[in-house]
Design a protein around this motif. Structure first.
Motif, short mmCIF file in Angstrom:
data_model
loop_
_atom_site.label_atom_id
_atom_site.label_comp_id
_atom_site.label_asym_id
_atom_site.label_seq_id
_atom_site.Cartn_x
_atom_site.Cartn_y
_atom_site.Cartn_z
N ARG A 1 8.30 -26.19 21.47
CA ARG A 1 7.52 -26.82 22.54
C ARG A 1 7.60 -26.00 23.82
O ARG A 1 6.62 -25.90 24.56
CB ARG A 1 8.00 -28.24 22.77
N ALA A 2 8.78 -25.42 24.08
CA ALA A 2 8.92 -24.62 25.29
C ALA A 2 8.05 -23.37 25.23
O ALA A 2 7.69 -22.81 26.25
CB ALA A 2 10.39 -24.22 25.47
N LYS A 3 7.70 -22.94 24.02
CA LYS A 3 6.80 -21.80 23.86
C LYS A 3 5.38 -22.16 24.24
O LYS A 3 4.57 -21.28 24.48
CB LYS A 3 6.79 -21.38 22.39
N GLY A 4 5.07 -23.45 24.20
CA GLY A 4 3.72 -23.86 24.53
C GLY A 4 2.99 -24.57 23.40
O GLY A 4 1.78 -24.74 23.48
N LEU A 5 3.71 -24.96 22.36
CA LEU A 5 3.06 -25.73 21.30
C LEU A 5 3.07 -27.20 21.68
O LEU A 5 4.03 -27.68 22.27
CB LEU A 5 3.82 -25.55 19.98
N ALA B 1 1.78 -28.15 27.80
CA ALA B 1 1.94 -27.15 26.75
C ALA B 1 1.30 -25.82 27.17
O ALA B 1 1.81 -24.75 26.87
CB ALA B 1 1.32 -27.65 25.45
N ARG C 1 3.81 -24.21 29.61
CA ARG C 1 5.07 -23.76 29.01
C ARG C 1 4.86 -22.47 28.26
O ARG C 1 3.92 -22.33 27.48
CB ARG C 1 5.59 -24.80 28.02
N GLY C 2 5.76 -21.55 28.49
CA GLY C 2 5.66 -20.29 27.77
C GLY C 2 4.79 -19.28 28.49
O GLY C 2 5.00 -18.08 28.36
N THR D 1 12.50 -25.62 21.32
CA THR D 1 12.10 -24.24 21.61
C THR D 1 10.62 -24.05 21.34
O THR D 1 9.91 -23.42 22.13
CB THR D 1 12.89 -23.26 20.73
N LEU E 1 10.48 -31.17 29.40
CA LEU E 1 11.07 -31.26 28.06
C LEU E 1 12.26 -32.20 28.02
O LEU E 1 13.07 -32.12 27.11
CB LEU E 1 11.51 -29.87 27.60
N LEU F 1 10.40 -28.20 32.72
CA LEU F 1 9.36 -27.87 31.76
C LEU F 1 8.75 -29.13 31.14
O LEU F 1 7.97 -29.04 30.22
CB LEU F 1 9.92 -27.00 30.62
N PHE G 1 17.26 -20.76 25.84
CA PHE G 1 18.15 -21.88 25.54
C PHE G 1 19.57 -21.42 25.29
O PHE G 1 19.85 -20.25 25.10
CB PHE G 1 17.63 -22.67 24.34
N ILE H 1 -0.11 -18.07 20.99
CA ILE H 1 -0.44 -19.39 21.55
C ILE H 1 -1.23 -19.23 22.83
O ILE H 1 -2.21 -19.92 23.07
CB ILE H 1 0.85 -20.19 21.84
N HIS H 2 -0.76 -18.28 23.69
CA HIS H 2 -1.31 -18.26 25.05
C HIS H 2 -2.38 -17.21 25.29
O HIS H 2 -3.24 -17.39 26.12
CB HIS H 2 -0.17 -18.07 26.05
#
Lengths: 747, 287, 327
Positions: free
Chosen positions: C230-234, A96, A99-100, C228, A69, A67, A107, A130-131
């Motif tokens: 950031r993993a969401k897309g922020l 970004a 992701r998601g 987390t 990360l 990802l 996690f 967000i998306h």
């Protein structure tokens, strides 16, 4: 949760990883230390790939790198293609956006993975906002979040959505995390140890939720875990990671049932199993630390089959069946990175690793203590007398209340043992911290516990976290007057002890704490740590000086290790130090608080082996607390199942595990995954509804009734009995000493 | 640990600066032909030259001799205060944290009470009496008013250490509380206490200088950095040497101690538990 | 939440009252008002001194509890006694409190705000030039004792004025005496006088709080929940803003209450150096005169400020962290 081979087909890869490397800490003078060293993975649509390895193998780092990360300071190389597009090296803004929405992650530690000051529902809704374009209104997103929570099986979803993370249990949070991950229907789901640190019953719920989420969205899943049982049940294909490289990969059944790389063989062999009482085989040594990996096969130093050539160059992944590199290109090829694949086929783990290389101190257990039995010497064939009950799942051998003669106990360690510990009606409650004195809710950690341990016997306390196992152990270890009930050690009531008598009795009861990393004072040399209980018992210094080296050899360490500090030792060695410390004063009863739960499986087996040998050689009784039923199966003679602070079932291990009577015991046993894909997938599992959170419990009736699958099917009149009458322990049939506290036990 | 300290550039600078200042305080008075009370009537308000290395003041006293003497007094007070205050903080904090219950509540009430009034104000109020009692009493009082924040931090760390498995294990093995505090808890706090002591030295010196600046600390004819700064401050632009030498030395001393303290914090076992309270800057609760 | 704050408030009141008693006892035993009268030229007769001391409630022949009871009786009725020169303490208090509060409030607010922002910025840009420059600045400011800092600022102002030839920078007093004009002239005058002392208080606060905030932000930057987010897309910046900032401010509330202690002390020096007729200068003058009642009043003010800061910190903590409200 597998889609099965029929549904798989030649689907296009959604995620393709080629030669992924992650390195750390390149300084001006130091070269970077590689942690992940060239990992290749392919994940196809709808598929579950299990990524297995022990701690430090680079699993989590691999997962995070997919990802983008990886922690700051990590240098990531290679190629990660998501839906055909390269991910690595993209600017943060583009990552970004991926992701998601295309790739999402679940996690490991849900309590810390959620932002503690925001409501769970808002955090899930945020993932949607967000998306999704056009951006949904806040209320709409929140409503969808509640639906998602409901979908993953969170009870009372709208309430859970309004809760803060610390107000939900670990299992609920992990399901909420899954809901958040699938909110935007990603093509790839990465789950990093999604079930570690959860109880088996909760683990089953979480795996169920993960499977449901995957079915609904059609996402491919990369399941990162150290638990072979989880992989066996859930994964279509498996990749085994060792020292930052994939050393074996292929269909789950092929890799776990017919491993061709000695490490995989050892890993599978070192997992304690619930269905048999074969002692797990420890793999000697430890994995090389990053930065110390030489040119050859990283496993060569631990491998009994290693040849000089193995140390020269790292072997590539080779097709197991075709024995050619061509085999690796097929989607379901079983490949292993080993030069001696044909030979490995002929070995079992016990045969291969049963004879340890002489230079590893990890297994040199006998020390100066004369071996109690010839068969305990490491060189002998693994067929000690404790093994007689191999395959005892259906064995009806009868450990009676007199204890000692139970299977698994050595004749001669006291056939009719005296009672070392007797606990009756023990109760313990405390107030929750964080509140003022009188307002704090009272938590009854232990309601009513009866126990009896005889000399030479091992009694195991099992149950979910919060059942009161550890509290019971601590109450016994404190040797103080209990809040309720009676604790007798060697016939002396602890409530009536004088200070002097208490000090003398301390030497009879010693504790091996859970996590050796935290239970040893990092500022003290090992010698002083081991000597501490001796000093506390006022043993003369000369005697102490003579005893410490002997204790260290007894647990498989060298006398020179006395000068080392805990951080210089590996996890397994540290647990050996903790065992040596507990043995120092020659206790009659050893309290083992989750003695192996903090260790990797290959190390676990060594400690289990040591504990069995020490009991035979020195003859103390063990009171074992463990959430891992497979460990209990290997170590214990008798088992006591606890639920919500009460003993619900007691009996010999073979009795209770073979013919469980209490519905809770049955659910608990059925939730334990087996590290064998065939056996695991053919099993029926009882998935319990979520347990009660921390807080006050029901006052009357059976505490289990809200989750009880049996009670739900009863007629109303009988159900009332469950609600009103607290079940008492009663005999559970033919085997003496098998008792159950249930009004309607399973026949 | 010393090796780690030696590689730290801040530590080396701090140490060198500190040693230079100590040398100045100890040896300065011998190296200079003037004593701090001597008056040179031929040189009033003289800028620095070969005869008077840091110039002279209004009545012809040698500034170098005065600064060296003042520095000596300041360092002495700082060292005494740091030792007493840190010892007190360790004892109170560890007992409050380990024993809990009423011991904790009463000790922390006292600490809170002493924190309510800024220690400096108490010192100012007590100043008229301090004039009679001398500098040792001043040091004692500074210590008595300077242990609370450290004690709170020590208490917090002790409480978390107490929950650590190795302390629990020791307790269950029958090791007594005093021995546990001594063998298991204080060694883990040592690095924090050492670091904190260096910070306390700086705080005490600054407090003393501040009191003396108001005329409440060290009394004439004795001098300290604070009295020198007070004398020089009004004429800082006209006769800068009278102000900038003492003020610069005071700042240099705080700088040296802070550098050393920071380096010690980094060098002494990085795995030690960190205080729950604020990471303390160069200026302690005193001033 | 309101229960929590009520309980804190009760504790604060108890601490305040106890500290009042203690500071009265302290001031009464340590100070010597008799000497103030006896040192007058010509020395007044003992009888007159006794009478004067008795009138002020500072008669050292009366036992301490009696004197305190007398003072407390007045204090309950809003009478804080007389200064040693016979003025009303309450009136003097009223004159000076505005001066001190203005300085403290402006200095602390500006310092806290700038310090917090600088800390976050510094943590995000860690290792960069700005971070290092800020670290150096903070370190330097923290190494200069407050009164030296104040003197340096004043000296600098003097030098600027001398170079400019006029009084560009105001460095004495809190307003120009006898200034004529409407309210805007007065406002500008007051602001000009406030600038330098407030800067002195604020500089220390900026240095202190920027270090704390930097450390707190770095802690949060490494936290699991930020990963987390950031993993969401922020993006990292948005993740920090939405999921990190609030948490990193939680420990700051504790530092804030500790820091006020330092700032109050620093304000005493600042007032003295810049010639502000505030509480700090009053304290110094009163101690020199042996004025017990005034000293007690100032100490009460200081205690109230410190306790109030603690209370504000608690409320902020509860607002920032809902876990405090819903355990």
């Amino acid at each position: 949760m597998s889609t099965g081979p029929a549904a798989r087909g030649p689907a296009a890869p959604v995620l393709q990883v080629r030669g992924l490397t992650v390195a750390f800490g390149a300084g001006r003078r130091r070269p970077a230390v590689p942690v992940v060293r060239g990992v290749d993975l392919v994940l196809r649509r709808g598929e579950v790939l299990g990524l297995v390895g022990e701690s430090g193998a680079g699993k989590s780092l691999t997962a995070l790198s997919l990802l983008g990360l990886a922690p700051p300071g990590a240098q990531v190389g290679g190629s990660v293609r998501l839906l055909g597009e390269e991910v690595l090296g993209r600017p943060e803004r583009e990552l970004a956006a991926l992701r998601g929405s295309r790739i999402a992650m679940v996690f490991q530690d849900p309590l810390h993975a959620f932002t503690p000051v925001l409501r769970v529902g808002d955090q899930i809704a945020e993932a949607l906002r967000i998306h999704e374009r056009p951006r949904p209104r806040r209320e709409t997103a929140l409503r969808r979040a509640v639906e998602l929570l409901d979908f993953v099986g969170v009870p009372q979803p709208s309430r859970a959505a309004r809760a803060l993370p610390h107000q939900l249990s670990g299992g609920m949070l992990q399901r909420a995390m899954i809901a958040m991950a699938v909110a935007n229907r990603p093509a790839v789901l990465v789950a990093d140890e999604p079930t570690s640190a959860l109880d088996v019953t909760v683990q089953a719920q979480v795996l169920e939720a993960l499977a449901a989420a995957r079915r609904e969205t059609g996402a491919a899943l990369l399941l990162v875990t150290h638990d072979l049982g989880v992989v066996a049940g859930a994964a279509d294909r498996v990749a085994v990671l060792y020292a930052g490289r994939v050393v074996e990969t292929g269909p789950a059944e092929g890799v776990l049932c017919r491993p061709r790389m000695p490490y995989t063989l050892g890993l599978v062999g070192s997992v304690p199993r619930l269905d048999t009482r074969t002692p797990p085989t420890p793999v000697p040594g430890t994995a090389p630390a990053p930065g110390t990996i030489g040119p050859g096969c990283p496993f060569a130093a631990r491998c009994p089959l290693a040849e000089p050539e193995c140390r020269a160059a790292e072997p590539p992944l080779t097709g197991v069946d075709s024995l050619s590199r061509a085999g690796t290109s097929a989607p379901d090829a079983h490949t292993a990175a080993c030069r001696r694949i044909p030979e490995v086929r002929r070995w079992s783990a016990a045969d291969l690793f049963g004879r340890p290389p002489a230079d590893t101190p990890e297994l040199d257990v006998t020390g100066t203590e004369p071996p109690a039995h010839p068969s305990t010497t490491p060189g002998a064939a693994p067929a000690g007398p404790w093994q007689r009950a191999t395959g005892a799942f259906a064995h009806a051998g009868s450990p009676n209340t007199a204890g000692g003669t139970a299977e698994g106990t050595v004749p001669g360690a006291g056939s009719v043992g005296e009672v070392v510990l007797s606990v009756s009606g023990l109760g313990r409650s405390y107030r929750l911290p964080g509140f003022r004195q009188r307002r704090a809710p009272v938590v009854r950690a232990v309601e009513y516990v009866d126990l009896e341990v005889r000399r030479g016997q091992t009694l195991a306390l099992v149950g979910e976290s919060g059942a009161g196992k550890s509290t019971t152990l601590r109450e016994i270890a404190s040797l103080a007057a209990p809040q309720a009930g009676r604790v007798e050690v060697l016939g002396q009531d602890t409530a009536l002890l004088s200070r002097r008598a208490a000090r003398e009795l301390r030497t009879a009861v010693q504790l091996v704490p859970q996590d050796p990393a935290s239970s040893l004072d990092p500022r003290m040399p090992v010698g002083d740590i081991v000597a501490e209980p001796l000093h506390a018992a006022r043993v003369p210094p000369a005697v102490v000086a003579a005893r410490v080296p002997r204790l260290l050899t007894q647990v498989g360490l060298r006398p020179v290790d006395a000068d080392g500090y805990p951080h210089e030792f590996s996890g397994g060695q540290r647990q050996r130090v903790a065992i040596a410390r507990a043995l120092a004063v020659g206790p009659a009863l050893l309290l083992l608080d989750e003695p192996v739960s903090a260790l990797d499986v290959s190390v676990q087996a060594g400690i289990l082996d040591l504990l069995l040998r020490l009991k035979r050689a020195l003859g103390p009784a063990y009171l074992l607390v463990s959430h891992d039923l497979a460990v209990v199966r290997q170590l214990a003679d008798r088992v006591s199942v606890m639920y919500a602070g009460r003993t619900v079932e007691t009996g010999g291990v073979a009795e209770v595990f073979g013919r469980p009577r209490h519905p809770y015991t049955r659910a608990l046993l059925s939730a334990v995954p087996l590290p064998d894909p065939v056996a695991e997938r053919s099993r029926r599992r009882i998935v319990l509804p979520a347990g009660p959170g921390p807080g006050p419990r029901a006052v009357s009736g059976c505490a289990f009734r809200a989750r009880c699958p049996v009670q739900a099917l009863l007629p109303a009149a009988e159900r009332r009995r469950c609600a009103e009458e607290t079940p008492r322990a009663r005999s559970a049939g033919e085997a003496a000493g098998h008792t159950v506290s249930c009004h309607f036990p399973h026949r | 640990m010393l090796g780690r300290l030696a590689r730290h550039p801040g530590a080396l600078c701090g140490l060198a600066l500190l040693l230079a200042l100590v040398a100045l305080a100890v040896l300065g008075p011998y190296a200079c032909r003037w004593s701090f009370t001597d008056v040179d009537y031929t040189a009033l308000r003289q800028p620095p030259d070969a005869r008077h290395w840091m110039g002279t003041n209004r009545i012809g006293q040698d500034v170098f001799a005065q600064v060296a003497h003042g520095l000596r007094k300041s360092l002495l007070i700082g060292a005494v205060v740091a030792a007493v205050a840190t010892g007190l903080a360790a004892a109170v904090g560890a007992s409050a944290g380990y024993f809990g219950g009423w011991t904790d509540r009463s000790l922390m009430f006292v600490a809170d009470l002493l924190l309510v009034l800024p220690g400096f104000l108490v010192l100012v109020v007590l100043a008229p009496r301090l004039r009679q009692w001398g500098w040792l009493a001043l040091a004692g009082l500074l210590a008595l008013l300077g242990w609370m924040v450290t004690a709170r931090a020590v208490r917090g760390m002790t409480r978390s250490l107490k929950e650590r498995q190795f302390v629990v294990a020791a307790r269950l093995m029958g090791v007594g509380p005093v021995r546990i505090i001594w063998r298991h808890i204080l060694p883990h706090l040592a690095s924090f206490l050492i670091t904190d002591a260096t910070v306390t030295v700086a705080g005490a010196v600054v407090s003393e200088a501040g009191l003396s600046y108001f005329g409440f600390g060290v009394q004439p004819p004795d001098v300290s950095l604070g009295t020198l700064i007070a004398d020089g401050s009004d004429v800082a632009l006209v006769y800068p040497w009278m102000f900038f030498f003492p003020a610069g030395l005071l700042t240099a001393f705080v700088l040296a101690v802070s550098l050393l303290g920071n380096a010690l914090r980094d060098a002494l076992d990085p795995t030690t538990v960190r205080p729950a309270g604020p990471p303390r800057g160069a200026v302690s609760g005193l001033a | 939440m309101s229960v929590l704050i009520a309980r804190r408030l009760a504790r604060c009141v108890v601490l305040f009252l106890v500290s009042l008693v203690l500071s009265y006892a302290l001031a009464s035993t340590a100070l010597d008002p008799r000497a103030y009268f006896e040192d007058r030229r010509p020395p007044p007769p003992t009888r007159v001194v006794d009478a004067e001391l008795a009138r002020l409630g500072m008669d050292d022949r009366a036992p301490l509890p009696v004197r305190f009871a007398h003072w407390a009786d007045g204090a309950v009725h809003g009478d804080l006694g007389r200064t040693i020169d016979g003025e009303s303490v309450r009136a003097e208090f009223g004159r000076r409190i505005g001066v001190s509060v203005r300085l403290l409030l402006v200095g602390t607010l500006a310092g806290t705000a700038v310090g917090t922002l600088a800390g976050v910025w510094s943590a995000v840009r860690r290792g960069g030039f700005g971070d290092r420059a800020l670290a150096g600045f903070s370190f330097a400011v923290l190494c200069v004792p407050t009164f030296v800092l104040a003197l340096l600022l004043k000296t600098g102002a003097l030098a600027v004025n001398r170079a400019a030839g006029t009084g560009v920078v105001k460095y004495t007093g809190e307003h120009t005496p006898g200034l004529q004009g409407d309210w805007s002239v007065h406002l500008r005058d007051t602001a000009a006088h406030l600038a330098l002392p407030a800067l002195c208080v604020a500089l220390a606060a900026i240095a202190l709080y920027s270090r704390y905030q930097r450390a707190a932000t770095l802690d949060v930057l490494g936290a699991d929940h930020l990963r987390t987010a950031r993993a969401k897309g922020l993006t990292p910046g948005r993740a920090l803003l939405r999921h990190g900032l609030r948490i990193s401010l939680v420990p700051m509330t504790v530092f804030f209450s500790f820091g006020v202690l330092t700032l109050v002390t620093g304000a005493v020096f600042t007032e003295r150096v810049f010639g502000w007729p505030g509480m700090g200068s009053w304290l110094i003058d009163s101690v020199e005169k042996g004025d017990v009642n005034s000293v007690v009043a100032v100490n009460g003010f200081a205690a109230a400020v410190v306790l109030l800061a603690g209370l504000v910190a608690d409320v902020l903590h509860a607002l920032l962290d809902p876990r405090v409200r819903q355990p």
